[in-house]
Design a protein around this motif. Structure first.
Motif, PDB file in Angstrom:
ATOM      1  N   GLN A 220       0.826  -1.208   0.000  1.00 29.23           N
ATOM      2  CA  GLN A 220       0.000   0.000   0.000  1.00 29.23           C
ATOM      3  C   GLN A 220       0.856   1.252   0.000  1.00 29.23           C
ATOM      4  O   GLN A 220       0.545   2.240  -0.675  1.00 29.23           O
ATOM      5  CB  GLN A 220      -0.927   0.002   1.227  1.00 29.23           C
ATOM      6  CG  GLN A 220      -1.973   1.111   1.213  1.00 29.23           C
ATOM      7  CD  GLN A 220      -2.847   1.080  -0.016  1.00 29.23           C
ATOM      8  OE1 GLN A 220      -3.395   0.046  -0.380  1.00 29.23           O
ATOM      9  NE2 GLN A 220      -2.968   2.218  -0.696  1.00 29.23           N
ATOM     10  N   SER A 221       1.971   1.191   0.743  1.00 26.26           N
ATOM     11  CA  SER A 221       2.894   2.331   0.767  1.00 26.26           C
ATOM     12  C   SER A 221       3.494   2.568  -0.613  1.00 26.26           C
ATOM     13  O   SER A 221       3.636   3.715  -1.057  1.00 26.26           O
ATOM     14  CB  SER A 221       4.001   2.063   1.788  1.00 26.26           C
ATOM     15  OG  SER A 221       4.953   3.096   1.768  1.00 26.26           O
ATOM     16  N   ALA A 222       3.835   1.466  -1.314  1.00 27.54           N
ATOM     17  CA  ALA A 222       4.387   1.590  -2.675  1.00 27.54           C
ATOM     18  C   ALA A 222       3.371   2.207  -3.620  1.00 27.54           C
ATOM     19  O   ALA A 222       3.702   3.047  -4.463  1.00 27.54           O
ATOM     20  CB  ALA A 222       4.820   0.222  -3.189  1.00 27.54           C
ATOM     21  N   ILE A 223       2.101   1.803  -3.465  1.00 25.16           N
ATOM     22  CA  ILE A 223       1.046   2.351  -4.320  1.00 25.16           C
ATOM     23  C   ILE A 223       0.848   3.834  -4.027  1.00 25.16           C
ATOM     24  O   ILE A 223       0.717   4.662  -4.941  1.00 25.16           O
ATOM     25  CB  ILE A 223      -0.270   1.565  -4.122  1.00 25.16           C
ATOM     26  CG1 ILE A 223      -0.103   0.126  -4.633  1.00 25.16           C
ATOM     27  CG2 ILE A 223      -1.425   2.248  -4.844  1.00 25.16           C
ATOM     28  CD1 ILE A 223      -1.221  -0.804  -4.215  1.00 25.16           C
ATOM     29  N   ASP A 224       0.825   4.196  -2.739  1.00 24.10           N
ATOM     30  CA  ASP A 224       0.654   5.602  -2.357  1.00 24.10           C
ATOM     31  C   ASP A 224       1.808   6.451  -2.878  1.00 24.10           C
ATOM     32  O   ASP A 224       1.600   7.560  -3.391  1.00 24.10           O
ATOM     33  CB  ASP A 224       0.561   5.728  -0.833  1.00 24.10           C
ATOM     34  CG  ASP A 224      -0.708   5.111  -0.268  1.00 24.10           C
ATOM     35  OD1 ASP A 224      -1.670   4.933  -1.051  1.00 24.10           O
ATOM     36  OD2 ASP A 224      -0.753   4.810   0.937  1.00 24.10           O
TER      37      ASP A 224
END
Length: 1005
Positions: A167-171
């Motif tokens: 999720q951090s990578a997507i954000d």
């Protein structure tokens, strides 16, 4: 009417807000017209920069706040980027080579293509199968997850950490994309993470005219690396040995000479060469080498490839070429890659050698499309570059002082500056390769130690190239590779045509609606309804602008359809008022009763439409969401204007003894469908038989003909090509079959002149290569040119939608396999969810299973009927009947509209059940159908007027949608009378047998 004050205050606030937001469009148009009077472009820009609208807002802010136009109206590009979750997981595992891990990754990737489960869930499932008794922590206790995962962590803790990192990578990817687009200069871009679709980001860019540039900008991960290199003399002997090895069938032979030559070459490389600029200059020898590489293939070349498999397609670089070891034509690079990455190459070439191509064709050659092959040296034990882009603090485009050509300068942090100084000091008189996303941008000679952390990238750049490269570096590195899985490109001229078609259909529909209301209900009531429509339109546009929502062609269709549905509320009120007047009530009492009795039916029908609109918004993307947004806003505004504002005006006029002679009829409508005694309920056996036959025919058609599925459901690419002369679609298909091997190709004429052809293909749709889109467009251009269907001189002109003469692509669309899978799943779920939601709402609202069952069965039949006609008629009617996302939007809108009519009928039945408790069900149902017949016909006619305007005048892009809606309105109206009501009656009668149902069952028998 109660709460008059609230209605007045709300109306005033909505009016002021709408005026404020819509004024930005007026202001922008004014400033544009004033700027157009200034001839000097610099003075024009100075004028726009000086603008201060209302003393506060700049010209740029006015552009951003005005009502935006979507891609289909303005032209531009819409893409869905997919962040590679498998790559994130692999990075978090520190690229483990454990057999169970590798196998689990491959299995999860394969199943993800068809499964609705997310990648992490699939990977964990397979890892547990492939490594029983082992924990995930054994794989993920890495430096990347330090502090989150240890060797003692449970599988649940590891899964939580993985999901958090993904999720951090997507954000982070979302932020990188937003920064890149903002710096690109797009006005009113729409960038959003798609809910429920892990790792997907939608980017909508109205007005963009350079799709290739945008593709590179969005898909570039900004993985910047600085590599030490070999000199060409050190690597050439190995390439010759590899060439002979491949000629011998790939059998590796020990060659001590190669080692001796390498040592000799290394000694020569130690001799300092003359100082030269950083940018590589190619001499005459290189030109002749490049010409040889670019020569056309012949029989002699084919024989040469047998004798020298590598050197026949790769021309070795002459001495003094530093890190450049060879040249190859772009068409031969794949053949070279196959050899240099082969198993034999791994045995022949040095283990610390890394061969990469240049990012662009070589500069300074007399031939085109020749790429340089660079020899990089791997000096780190982990295989990574000794210096990477994470040390870059700033990047800007400028001009190289020595060559005066576009370049990019970079600044590094203190750690980067120190390592850069060490690296340059150790490689004096050798080249250092600057690599971005796996391609060499430049490899300048190092003349001395470079301190201060400054460096420069030069190459065969345009000004746009350096702007985008600096933008990419400054925006930061993408945490994981991103690829475009869905794409729509619309040319600006096509957008202008859509605007014209949309405005014409809107104007004609609006005028016809106004005339219809006046002819049916007299001048004052008709004009009051029209006033409500105008206010409704004003409020809808104002709210859309305040949300900064882009207006699309489906959005215009949504507004037009909302007008038709808004008339429905006025028709309900007027028909109920006429009933009260016929009972002998005075006008004041009749209007009060008319508004009061119609309220529940209007509320229920509007709410059910909003339910379908919300489902459309949740499950749809792009144009479907635009349609859903305008539909929801329009329905809310129409409810407020029709139910409250018009009543406020009537009460005000009547209180002043005005409009006292209104009877809501004209000579044309006075006896229209009055005192009806049609035996609708007696026809149930015949109608059920007809419905059964129709469904049987449609089911057979589904199996025999199927449905014409668009790329939304199959994956692939669509190109709408405008030709100068009429061409049969079958001829286009035949011409393209050999050019796109092992893939499907189809062509469809749009319109009747056969000059506009839509070409569909799934050629290499699963490829992740950022250049594949350009490759497909080039193949398309060559194939059409070969058959004389296109006369453009270059593929660039062919791809320019503004250059129509000679044939060009005026719009294109791409849907990847993973997106097609999700669209298919979402379409099925959205239709099922809509039916269930409406079933539950009707059950809750009417508290009777009979009404829910009747409505749900009728809605399901409506859906099957529309699908059935699309199955029977595709390739028969002269317009597209493809099943795409917009069609699914039409189906859901049909469901929402159809339930409106059923709610009105059921509302009257419920009312009569309460009023006439001694009457049998049969009589109540039949009378209720007759009493609501005028309303049913009037609302169906007004909506059909609107839909016919959209169908005839709205253009090809919306015609299929309008056709589905026309079918839905016609059969939805019929199903309310002949399916929903009889099923509800029979269910109610069986449940209440022995009470009022006895007589009804006897009559039905």
């Amino acid at each position: 009417m109660q709460n008059k004050g609230i209605v007045i205050v709300l109306a005033v606030l909505m009016t002021l807000a709408s005026i404020f937001y819509l004024s930005f469009s007026v202001a922008t148009n004014y400033y544009d017209s004033e700027a157009a009077k200034i001839k000097d472009p610099i003075a024009q820009q100075d004028y726009k920069d000086s603008v201060k609208y209302l003393g506060i807002y700049s010209y740029q802010r006015c552009l951003e706040t005005q009502i935006g136009l979507g891609l289909d109206l303005k032209g531009g590009m819409n893409v869905i980027l997919e962040i590679s979750v498998p790559d994130v997981v692999e990075t978090l595992a520190d690229h483990k080579t454990d057999a169970a891990f590798v196998k689990s990754m491959e299995q999860a990737k394969k199943e993800e293509e068809t499964s609705q489960s997310d990648f992490i869930s699939l990977f964990i499932k397979y890892y547990r199968q492939n490594a029983p008794g082992h924990r995930l922590a054994e794989i993920f206790a890495t430096q990347q997850l330090k502090g989150q995962v240890s060797t003692q962590s449970s599988d649940k803790e590891v899964e939580k950490a993985l999901r958090s990192q993904v999720q951090s990578a997507i954000d982070n990817s979302y932020n990188v994309v937003r920064n890149r687009i903002d710096k690109f200069g797009v006005v009113q871009p729409n960038i959003q993470k798609l809910e429920g679709q892990e790792g997907r980001i939608m980017v909508e860019m109205p007005g963009v005219r350079e799709p290739e540039r945008v593709r590179k900008l969005l898909q570039g991960s900004a993985n910047l690396e600085f590599w030490e290199t070999y000199n060409s003399e050190e690597i050439t002997p190995y390439l010759r040995q590899l060439d002979q090895t491949m000629a011998n069938g790939g059998e590796v032979k020990k060659d001590t000479a190669a080692t001796e030559k390498k040592d000799d070459a290394a000694e020569k490389a130690e001799v300092a060469e003359k100082t030269s600029p950083a940018k590589l200059k190619v001499n005459a020898n290189k030109n002749s080498a490049a010409k040889a590489a670019a020569s056309s293939e012949s029989a002699q070349m084919a024989q040469a490839k047998k004798t020298n498999p590598l050197l026949a397609v790769l021309q070795l670089a002459p001495q003094g070429s530093l890190s450049v070891v060879g040249y190859a034509n772009v068409r031969d690079t794949a053949a070279v890659n196959k050899i240099i990455y082969s198993a034999a190459a791994k045995q022949v070439l040095p283990s610390d050698l890394k061969l990469l191509w240049g990012a662009k064709p070589a500069d300074g050659l007399s031939v085109k499309n020749v790429y340089e092959l660079y020899a990089l040296k791997v000096t780190q034990s982990n295989g990574h570059a000794p210096l990477e882009g994470d040390v870059i603090t700033d990047a800007k485009d400028e001009f190289d002082q020595m060559s005066n050509r576009p370049s990019v300068s970079m600044s590094m942090n203190s750690d980067g500056a120190r390592r850069w100084a060490e690296m340059t000091k150790a490689n004096i008189n050798k080249a250092i390769a600057i690599v971005l996303d796996g391609a060499v941008y430049s490899a300048p000679r190092v003349n001395g130690e470079i301190s201060g952390g400054n460096s420069q990238i030069t190459g065969n750049f345009t000004i746009e190239d350096t702007k985008d490269l600096a933008n990419t570096l400054k925006s930061g590195r993408m945490p994981a590779p991103a690829r475009i899985v869905q794409e729509d490109v619309v040319g600006p001229t096509l957008g202008a045509q859509s605007i014209q078609q949309g405005l014409i259909s809107f104007a004609v529909a609006f005028i016809l609606l106004m005339l219809y209301m006046v002819l049916m209900y007299d001048f004052i009531p008709g004009m009051m309804a029209n006033f409500a429509l105008l206010v409704n339109l004003f409020f809808t546009l104002g709210i859309l602008t305040s949300f900064q929502a882009a207006l699309t062609m489906p959005g215009i269709a949504g507004i037009v359809l909302t007008l038709g549905m808004a008339v429905d509320a006025n028709v309900l009120i007027y028909e109920r008022t006429k009933e009260e007047l016929r009972k002998g009530k005075a006008l004041r009492e009749a209007i009060k009763a008319g508004y009061g009795n119609a309220f529940s039916a209007i509320f229920d029908s509007n709410l059910t439409s909003i339910i379908t609109g919300v489902i459309l918004f949740v499950f749809g993307t792009g144009p479907v969401r635009g349609f859903a947004t305008t539909l929801i806003i329009g329905i809310c505004c129409s409810f407020f204007t029709a139910v409250y504002l018009t009543r406020l005006v009537y009460e005000n006029r009547l209180a002043k003894d005005k409009w006292l002679k209104q009877n809501f009829t004209t000579r044309l409508s006075r006896n229209f469908l009055q005192n009806n005694h049609v035996g609708f309920m007696n026809m149930y056996k015949k109608t059920f038989t007809v419905v059964g036959i129709l469904i049987a025919v449609f089911v057979v058609s589904f199996f025999v003909r199927g449905l014409s599925k668009s790329i939304d459901f199959t994956g692939g690419r669509n190109y709408v090509v405008k030709l100068e002369k009429a061409v049969e679609p079958e001829d286009v298909s035949r011409a393209l079959q050999t050019s796109f091997p092992n893939s499907s190709v189809s062509a469809l004429a749009l319109g009747t002149d056969h000059k506009t052809i839509r070409i569909s293909t799934n050629y290499k749709i699963e490829s992740n290569s950022p250049t594949i889109d350009d490759e497909v467009e080039e193949i398309l251009f060559k194939a059409l040119s070969k058959e004389g269907m296109v006369t453009q001189k270059s593929v660039e002109a062919f791809k320019n939608p503004d250059v129509r003469a000679g044939g060009s692509i005026i719009s294109s669309a791409k849907v990847g396999p993973s997106v097609a899978k999700d669209i298919t799943y979402g379409a099925i779920i959205s239709v099922i969810f809509a039916l269930i939601a409406i079933f539950l709402y009707i059950l809750l609202r009417f508290r009777n299973l009979a009404f829910s069952l009747g409505a749900s069965v009728a809605l399901a039949i409506d859906t099957v009927v529309v699908l059935g006609f699309y199955s029977l008629l595709w390739n028969v009617v002269p317009f597209s009947l493809e099943i795409d996302q917009t069609f699914i939007g039409a189906i859901l809108t049909v469901i929402g509209y159809s339930i409106n009519d059923k709610v009105v009928v059921f509302d009257r039945i419920r009312e009569n059940l309460g009023l006439y408790k001694k009457r049998d069900f049969f009589t109540i149902f039949n009378n209720s159908l007759n009493e609501t017949l005028a309303r049913t016909v009037n609302t169906s006619l007004t909506t059909l007027i609107v839909l016919l305007c959209i169908f005839i005048l709205g253009g090809d892009s919306i015609r299929s949608f309008a056709f589905a809606m026309i079918l839905g309105v016609i059969f939805g109206t019929l199903s309310s009378i002949f399916v929903a009501a009889p099923i509800a009656y029979m269910t109610l009668s069986r449940r209440d047998k022995g009470q009022r149902g006895d007589k009804a069952i006897e009559e039905m028998a």
